[in-house]
Design an enzyme around this catalytic site. Structure first.
Site, short mmCIF file in Angstrom:
data_model
loop_
_atom_site.label_atom_id
_atom_site.label_comp_id
_atom_site.label_asym_id
_atom_site.label_seq_id
_atom_site.Cartn_x
_atom_site.Cartn_y
_atom_site.Cartn_z
N ASP A 21 0.83 -1.20 0.00
CA ASP A 21 0.00 0.00 0.00
C ASP A 21 0.87 1.26 0.00
O ASP A 21 1.99 1.25 0.52
CB ASP A 21 -0.90 -0.02 1.25
N ASN A 69 -10.70 -2.49 -6.49
CA ASN A 69 -9.83 -1.60 -7.27
C ASN A 69 -10.40 -1.25 -8.65
O ASN A 69 -9.99 -0.27 -9.27
CB ASN A 69 -8.43 -2.21 -7.45
C1 FPP Z 1 -1.70 0.06 -3.47
O1 FPP Z 1 -1.27 1.40 -3.49
C2 FPP Z 1 -1.16 -0.69 -4.58
C3 FPP Z 1 -1.90 -1.30 -5.55
C4 FPP Z 1 -3.39 -1.28 -5.60
C5 FPP Z 1 -1.27 -2.01 -6.65
C6 FPP Z 1 0.02 -2.70 -6.34
C7 FPP Z 1 0.61 -3.20 -7.60
C8 FPP Z 1 1.94 -3.17 -7.87
C9 FPP Z 1 2.99 -2.71 -6.95
C10 FPP Z 1 2.39 -3.74 -9.15
C11 FPP Z 1 2.56 -5.17 -8.83
C12 FPP Z 1 3.12 -5.96 -9.86
C13 FPP Z 1 3.21 -7.30 -9.72
C14 FPP Z 1 3.77 -8.12 -10.81
C15 FPP Z 1 2.78 -7.99 -8.48
P1 FPP Z 1 -2.37 2.54 -3.59
O2 FPP Z 1 -2.56 2.89 -5.02
O3 FPP Z 1 -3.60 2.09 -2.89
O4 FPP Z 1 -1.69 3.70 -2.82
P2 FPP Z 1 -2.41 4.88 -2.01
O5 FPP Z 1 -3.09 4.23 -0.84
O6 FPP Z 1 -1.27 5.74 -1.61
O7 FPP Z 1 -3.36 5.54 -2.96
#
Ligand code: FPP
Length: 252
Positions: A21, A69
């Site tokens: 996250d 998401n």
């Molecule tokens: C949460 O941060 C992250 C995600 C919803 C996506 C995570 C995906 C990756 C790191 C790419 C993964 C790739 C592979 C191959 C596993 P957020 O967007 O919720 O952050 P925020 O809370 O700051 O908005």
């Protein structure tokens, strides 16, 4: 002494699960687009996987995309799907070289064709590997997983293939997407949020929870080791009192 050397190699969790996250907030702080945060987050996936392999964590589950998401802006969802397809395609060779076996949990059948096909191909290409199991939670929801298990169990009961008394913890576990995978002993969430967010609700019943303020794109191998170190220094009681645990240890 660095943190990795401090780890008790006889007490490494078999299964670590991570809620990755803080990609969006990290990017925003830098004046960048959210997708830049996700793309940088791929580096941290590499860090966590390498760290897990080095200390012989057998299963690493990463929450990459929840069913919720899909509600994000289309541009972000499309960008995340592209990132997943490209990452899986680009990393397949390196997964094989490192003996990593890829798997996925979630409603994989509802992913866009390109993403699903690339994923299934990489799962097939790495199926013979015997090192760390990398499990991507994709289009995943724990409540949906539990509902699906209830439906399967109910229909087996209706057909007469199981009795009510046979509905045990083990039977429920066997009907989850994670059937055959041990429950995580440790769950890590980055970015300072202190929630489970519909992730592995059944499987986390007795897991140690580790919350760190670090945003996912800044999560490094040392942070993974630190979480294991703290896990090793906690007393896991499973509902018992401390003295009972000591007696159990003496009996061993
Ligand atoms: C949460 O941060 C992250 C995600 C919803 C996506 C995570 C995906 C990756 C790191 C790419 C993964 C790739 C592979 C191959 C596993 P957020 O967007 O919720 O952050 P925020 O809370 O700051 O908005």
């Amino acid at each position: 002494m660095n943190i990795k050397e401090k780890l008790d190699t006889d007490n490494i969790p078999q299964h670590v699960a991570i809620i990755m996250d803080g990609n969006g907030r990290w990017a925003k702080e830098k004046g960048e687009m959210r997708l830049f945060g996700h793309a940088t987050g791929v580096e941290s996936v590499r860090e966590a996987l390498t760290a897990a392999s080095e200390v012989k964590v057998k299963y690493l589950t990463l929450y990459a995309f929840s069913t919720e998401n899909w509600k994000r802006p289309k541009e972000e969802v499309d960008g995340l799907m592209d990132l997943l397809v490209n990452t899986i395609a680009n990393e397949a060779e390196s997964l094989n070289k490192n003996n990593v076996k890829l798997n996925a949990i979630g409603k994989i059948e509802d992913l866009p064709d390109g993403c699903r096909n690339e994923l299934l191909k990489a799962i097939e290409d790495t199926s013979k590997n015997t090192g760390t199991n990398l499990i991507l939670a994709l289009n995943y929801s724990a409540k949906m997983e539990i509902k699906d298990a209830i439906k399967k169990i109910a229909s087996e009961y209706k057909e007469g293939s199981i009795e009510l008394d046979e509905i045990t913890d083990e039977l429920v576990s066997d009907h989850l997407y994670t059937s055959g995978i041990p429950d995580p002993e440790l769950m890590i969430r980055t970015s300072g949020e202190i929630r489970i967010s519909n992730f592995l609700l059944w499987q986390l019943a007795y897991s140690e929870l580790h919350f760190t303020p670090i945003f996912w794109p800044e999560f490094k191998k040392e942070d993974f080791y630190q979480a294991i170190y703290e896990y090793q220094n906690r007393e896991r009681r499973f509902g018992l009192v401390g003295d009972q645990l000591k007696e159990q240890k003496n009996d061993e």
